[in-house]
Design a protein around this motif. Structure first.
Motif, mmCIF file in Angstrom:
data_model
loop_
_atom_site.group_PDB
_atom_site.id
_atom_site.type_symbol
_atom_site.label_atom_id
_atom_site.label_comp_id
_atom_site.label_asym_id
_atom_site.label_seq_id
_atom_site.Cartn_x
_atom_site.Cartn_y
_atom_site.Cartn_z
ATOM 1 N N ALA A 1 46.455 39.176 32.760
ATOM 2 C CA ALA A 1 46.433 39.946 33.792
ATOM 3 C C ALA A 1 46.790 38.916 35.052
ATOM 4 O O ALA A 1 46.825 37.947 34.691
ATOM 5 N N THR B 1 37.212 38.799 32.329
ATOM 6 C CA THR B 1 37.737 39.780 31.865
ATOM 7 C C THR B 1 39.249 39.217 32.564
ATOM 8 O O THR B 1 39.155 37.848 33.132
ATOM 9 N N ALA B 2 40.623 38.462 31.699
ATOM 10 C CA ALA B 2 41.856 37.770 32.677
ATOM 11 C C ALA B 2 42.065 38.527 34.199
ATOM 12 O O ALA B 2 42.347 37.573 35.018
ATOM 13 N N GLU B 3 41.479 39.719 34.155
ATOM 14 C CA GLU B 3 41.510 40.391 36.077
ATOM 15 C C GLU B 3 40.440 39.283 36.413
ATOM 16 O O GLU B 3 41.332 38.304 37.889
#
Lengths: 125, 125, 125
Positions: A118, A82-84
């Motif tokens: 993110a 994920t971008a996170e």
């Protein structure tokens, strides 16, 4: 409080594991990596942190991810990209070299496209 | 701390009441709506908040304002449709569905053009 | 909490004194100046701070630096014209007129190019 920001780009593939619709297919982005350091005071030469050196470190990180499959990058395998998590990975990659330099915090934003990012921001040890 | 950002656009008319010069005439903008949620920790799937779901909610809000006269939108009538009040309206529209999701705060920026925005940011209940 | 942002541009020359590589040569940038004020509550007219007045103040500051050698600008001579010091100068130029207006803080970002900025943010007295 002062801050300095630099940005770089990398193009990479990834896919998500789980109920993420089309994001579960292998795809990719032209990522934009934005990095900000903050601190209370400037040095005698008028800098918080030398932008040339800072930019070099961020460019090196972006280069290490460029034209890669993020799911195969050491430090990202085993976690959903994920971008996170990519922001967390970039934060953890940059933070160790930023300690002891009179900087209070580090923020990293990972843009997947111009409408989505993110970020992770935390104090520097 | 992590954050996730999504953006959308809407084109709408409005005018201000009071001593605002040309802004007192009916005019309009291609608004850019930027929305950010913040929280301390990621879920097991590597997300702070699912970007697909988040983007859907922000796109729905933008669609509800697209090609409208903001001065006639329920929730904005009776208040001056300054960028600040439009940001407040968007904040209040989005916040109720973001409670109980491990998110600490919500920020909404309403750009009237690429050189001007107003924003509201407050903790989520 | 509310915030209002305005941006302007100026084109100026400068050079750095010290071990800054090519930045020690006289060069220049199309600077982007971003200014943000923050405060807790809106006035009865729905504004935090009138954007027209705010934009005028920021445009006046940008105009005063446009087509100048920053190293010869009063208030910048004697200090290295790093982006950090230009941000400090702009912060100090704008802050006095922003007191007593129900604003809590002022942030100024000085972009040297689309990939680099320095900023100062501090409470307003």
């Amino acid at each position: 409080m002062y801050e300095v920001y630099v940005a770089a780009r990398f193009e990479a593939a990834h896919r998500l594991i789980g109920d993420f619709g089309p994001a579960a297919r292998t795809h990719g982005h032209t990522y934009r990596l934005e990095v900000i350091v903050r601190g209370e005071s400037l040095k005698d030469d008028g800098t918080l942190f030398d932008i040339g050196e800072f930019r070099g470190a961020v460019e090196d990180l972006a280069s290490s991810l460029h034209y890669r499959d993020l799911d195969e990058v050491s430090g990202l395998t085993g976690a959903n990209t994920t971008a996170e998590n990519v922001a967390r990975f970039c934060w953890e990659s940059l933070a160790p070299d930023l300690g002891g330099r009179n900087l209070d915090s580090l923020a990293v934003r990972v843009w997947e496209n111009p409408d989505v990012y993110a970020a992770r921001e935390d104090p520097l040890g």
